[in-house]
Design a protein around this motif. Structure first.
Motif, PDB file in Angstrom:
ATOM      1  N   GLY A   1      53.072  62.370 -14.844  1.00  0.00           N
ATOM      2  CA  GLY A   1      53.610  61.048 -14.578  1.00  0.00           C
ATOM      3  C   GLY A   1      55.058  60.946 -14.999  1.00  0.00           C
ATOM      4  N   TRP A   2      55.755  60.021 -14.354  1.00  0.00           N
ATOM      5  CA  TRP A   2      57.100  59.651 -14.755  1.00  0.00           C
ATOM      6  C   TRP A   2      57.078  58.198 -15.224  1.00  0.00           C
ATOM      7  CZ3 TRP A   2      61.300  62.754 -15.269  1.00  0.00           C
ATOM      8  CH2 TRP A   2      61.261  64.003 -14.654  1.00  0.00           C
ATOM      9  N   PHE A   3      57.727  57.969 -16.348  1.00  0.00           N
ATOM     10  CA  PHE A   3      57.873  56.636 -16.915  1.00  0.00           C
ATOM     11  C   PHE A   3      59.352  56.402 -17.193  1.00  0.00           C
ATOM     12  CE2 PHE A   3      53.486  55.359 -17.989  1.00  0.00           C
ATOM     13  CZ  PHE A   3      52.824  56.543 -17.713  1.00  0.00           C
ATOM     14  N   ARG A   4      59.703  55.150 -17.420  1.00  0.00           N
ATOM     15  CA  ARG A   4      61.074  54.836 -17.798  1.00  0.00           C
ATOM     16  C   ARG A   4      61.082  53.687 -18.786  1.00  0.00           C
ATOM     17  NH1 ARG A   4      63.349  52.399 -12.035  1.00  0.00           N
ATOM     18  NH2 ARG A   4      62.163  50.428 -12.059  1.00  0.00           N
TER      19      ARG A   4
ATOM     20  N   PHE B   1      55.520  52.531 -16.051  1.00  0.00           N
ATOM     21  CA  PHE B   1      55.117  53.573 -15.116  1.00  0.00           C
ATOM     22  C   PHE B   1      56.032  53.572 -13.896  1.00  0.00           C
ATOM     23  CE2 PHE B   1      52.242  56.311 -12.901  1.00  0.00           C
ATOM     24  CZ  PHE B   1      52.169  55.843 -11.600  1.00  0.00           C
ATOM     25  N   VAL B   2      56.413  54.769 -13.466  1.00  0.00           N
ATOM     26  CA  VAL B   2      57.232  54.932 -12.262  1.00  0.00           C
ATOM     27  C   VAL B   2      56.402  55.566 -11.143  1.00  0.00           C
ATOM     28  CG1 VAL B   2      59.219  56.139 -11.276  1.00  0.00           C
ATOM     29  CG2 VAL B   2      59.382  55.115 -13.556  1.00  0.00           C
ATOM     30  N   GLY B   3      55.735  56.650 -11.447  1.00  0.00           N
ATOM     31  CA  GLY B   3      54.933  57.332 -10.447  1.00  0.00           C
ATOM     32  C   GLY B   3      54.215  58.515 -11.068  1.00  0.00           C
ATOM     33  N   ARG B   4      53.338  59.118 -10.297  1.00  0.00           N
ATOM     34  CA  ARG B   4      52.598  60.265 -10.801  1.00  0.00           C
ATOM     35  C   ARG B   4      52.241  61.198  -9.656  1.00  0.00           C
ATOM     36  NH1 ARG B   4      47.581  56.451 -11.306  1.00  0.00           N
ATOM     37  NH2 ARG B   4      46.487  56.983  -9.376  1.00  0.00           N
ATOM     38  N   ILE B   5      51.922  62.437 -10.019  1.00  0.00           N
ATOM     39  CA  ILE B   5      51.437  63.422  -9.051  1.00  0.00           C
ATOM     40  C   ILE B   5      50.282  64.177  -9.673  1.00  0.00           C
ATOM     41  CG2 ILE B   5      53.127  65.173  -9.794  1.00  0.00           C
ATOM     42  CD1 ILE B   5      53.242  66.062  -6.809  1.00  0.00           C
ATOM     43  N   THR B   6      49.245  64.362  -8.898  1.00  0.00           N
ATOM     44  CA  THR B   6      48.136  65.205  -9.317  1.00  0.00           C
ATOM     45  C   THR B   6      48.474  66.622  -8.904  1.00  0.00           C
ATOM     46  OG1 THR B   6      46.606  63.377  -8.962  1.00  0.00           O
ATOM     47  CG2 THR B   6      45.658  65.584  -9.176  1.00  0.00           C
ATOM     48  N   TRP B   7      48.587  67.492  -9.892  1.00  0.00           N
ATOM     49  CA  TRP B   7      49.114  68.820  -9.592  1.00  0.00           C
ATOM     50  C   TRP B   7      48.253  69.552  -8.571  1.00  0.00           C
ATOM     51  CZ3 TRP B   7      53.637  71.027 -10.826  1.00  0.00           C
ATOM     52  CH2 TRP B   7      53.783  72.375 -10.537  1.00  0.00           C
TER      53      TRP B   7
ATOM     54  N   SER C   1      46.216  68.596  -6.175  1.00  0.00           N
ATOM     55  CA  SER C   1      46.163  68.090  -4.800  1.00  0.00           C
ATOM     56  C   SER C   1      47.521  67.727  -4.232  1.00  0.00           C
ATOM     57  CB  SER C   1      45.266  66.855  -4.742  1.00  0.00           C
ATOM     58  OG  SER C   1      45.854  65.784  -5.473  1.00  0.00           O
ATOM     59  N   GLY C   2      48.469  67.462  -5.115  1.00  0.00           N
ATOM     60  CA  GLY C   2      49.768  66.978  -4.663  1.00  0.00           C
ATOM     61  C   GLY C   2      49.786  65.500  -4.333  1.00  0.00           C
ATOM     62  N   TYR C   3      48.702  64.816  -4.592  1.00  0.00           N
ATOM     63  CA  TYR C   3      48.621  63.386  -4.298  1.00  0.00           C
ATOM     64  C   TYR C   3      49.561  62.620  -5.223  1.00  0.00           C
ATOM     65  CZ  TYR C   3      46.722  58.677  -3.949  1.00  0.00           C
ATOM     66  OH  TYR C   3      46.583  57.334  -3.773  1.00  0.00           O
ATOM     67  N   THR C   4      50.307  61.693  -4.651  1.00  0.00           N
ATOM     68  CA  THR C   4      51.257  60.903  -5.423  1.00  0.00           C
ATOM     69  C   THR C   4      50.933  59.421  -5.351  1.00  0.00           C
ATOM     70  OG1 THR C   4      52.755  60.841  -3.512  1.00  0.00           O
ATOM     71  CG2 THR C   4      53.157  62.549  -5.175  1.00  0.00           C
ATOM     72  N   TYR C   5      51.423  58.717  -6.346  1.00  0.00           N
ATOM     73  CA  TYR C   5      51.240  57.264  -6.425  1.00  0.00           C
ATOM     74  C   TYR C   5      52.449  56.688  -7.132  1.00  0.00           C
ATOM     75  CZ  TYR C   5      49.215  52.758  -7.668  1.00  0.00           C
ATOM     76  OH  TYR C   5      48.982  51.415  -7.805  1.00  0.00           O
ATOM     77  N   TYR C   6      52.964  55.548  -6.621  1.00  0.00           N
ATOM     78  CA  TYR C   6      54.203  54.994  -7.143  1.00  0.00           C
ATOM     79  C   TYR C   6      54.060  53.533  -7.521  1.00  0.00           C
ATOM     80  CZ  TYR C   6      56.061  59.155  -4.868  1.00  0.00           C
ATOM     81  OH  TYR C   6      56.301  60.442  -4.473  1.00  0.00           O
ATOM     82  N   ALA C   7      54.884  53.126  -8.472  1.00  0.00           N
ATOM     83  CA  ALA C   7      55.018  51.716  -8.765  1.00  0.00           C
ATOM     84  C   ALA C   7      55.703  51.033  -7.591  1.00  0.00           C
ATOM     85  CB  ALA C   7      55.834  51.522 -10.038  1.00  0.00           C
ATOM     86  N   ASP C   8      55.377  49.766  -7.373  1.00  0.00           N
ATOM     87  CA  ASP C   8      55.952  49.033  -6.250  1.00  0.00           C
ATOM     88  C   ASP C   8      57.475  48.982  -6.319  1.00  0.00           C
ATOM     89  OD1 ASP C   8      53.297  46.529  -6.000  1.00  0.00           O
ATOM     90  OD2 ASP C   8      53.471  48.546  -5.174  1.00  0.00           O
TER      91      ASP C   8
ATOM     92  N   ARG D   1      56.295  68.814  -6.443  1.00  0.00           N
ATOM     93  CA  ARG D   1      56.072  69.900  -7.398  1.00  0.00           C
ATOM     94  C   ARG D   1      56.385  71.229  -6.737  1.00  0.00           C
ATOM     95  NH1 ARG D   1      51.812  70.037  -4.371  1.00  0.00           N
ATOM     96  NH2 ARG D   1      49.803  70.978  -4.670  1.00  0.00           N
ATOM     97  N   ASP D   2      56.779  72.186  -7.559  1.00  0.00           N
ATOM     98  CA  ASP D   2      56.886  73.551  -7.086  1.00  0.00           C
ATOM     99  C   ASP D   2      56.138  74.428  -8.091  1.00  0.00           C
ATOM    100  OD1 ASP D   2      60.399  73.762  -8.072  1.00  0.00           O
ATOM    101  OD2 ASP D   2      58.576  73.913  -9.285  1.00  0.00           O
TER     102      ASP D   2
END
Length: 120
Positions: A35-38, A47-53, A55-62, A72-73
């Motif tokens: 996850g990324w936070f600020r 919370f800013v957003g996250r990625i499930t390593w 699956s690569g699925y992402t989710y973001y704050a509005d 990811r790489d």
């Protein structure tokens, strides 16, 4: 144990772009949610957003949806920030955990943070 190190912060004008990277050592991200936070001065860490390593699925704050992208790489997680606004100014943190959540408590490992400043 996972050690996280962020890089790529800096000063940019409104409308510009920055790319932040989060590197892991000790263990890989393979079984984690990253996850990324600020945190802006005088405000709580958000919370800013996250990625499930896996699956690569992402989710973001509005507040950042459509402007920020997490990817990811092999060993890094990247936060690409476009169309930056002064209100995006904050210290940005990456974090890793095993829970699919936007809550800070769901993340076990944190980086030291990197400053992003957006001038108007």
């Amino acid at each position: 144990q996972v050690q996280l190190v962020e890089s790529g912060g800096g000063l940019v004008q409104a409308g510009g772009s920055l790319r932040l990277s989060c590197a892991a050592s000790g263990r890989t991200f393979s079984s984690y949610v990253v996850g990324w936070f600020r945190q802006a001065p005088g405000k709580e860490r958000e919370f800013v957003g996250r990625i499930t390593w896996s699956s690569g699925y992402t989710y973001y704050a509005d507040s950042v949806k459509g402007r920020f992208t997490i990817s990811r790489d092999n060993t890094n997680v990247t936060l690409q920030m476009n169309s930056l606004k002064p209100e995006d100014t904050a210290v940005y943190y990456c974090a890793a955990g095993s829970t699919l959540t936007i809550r800070r408590s769901g993340y076990d490992y944190w980086g030291q943070g990197t400053q992003v400043t957006v001038s108007s």
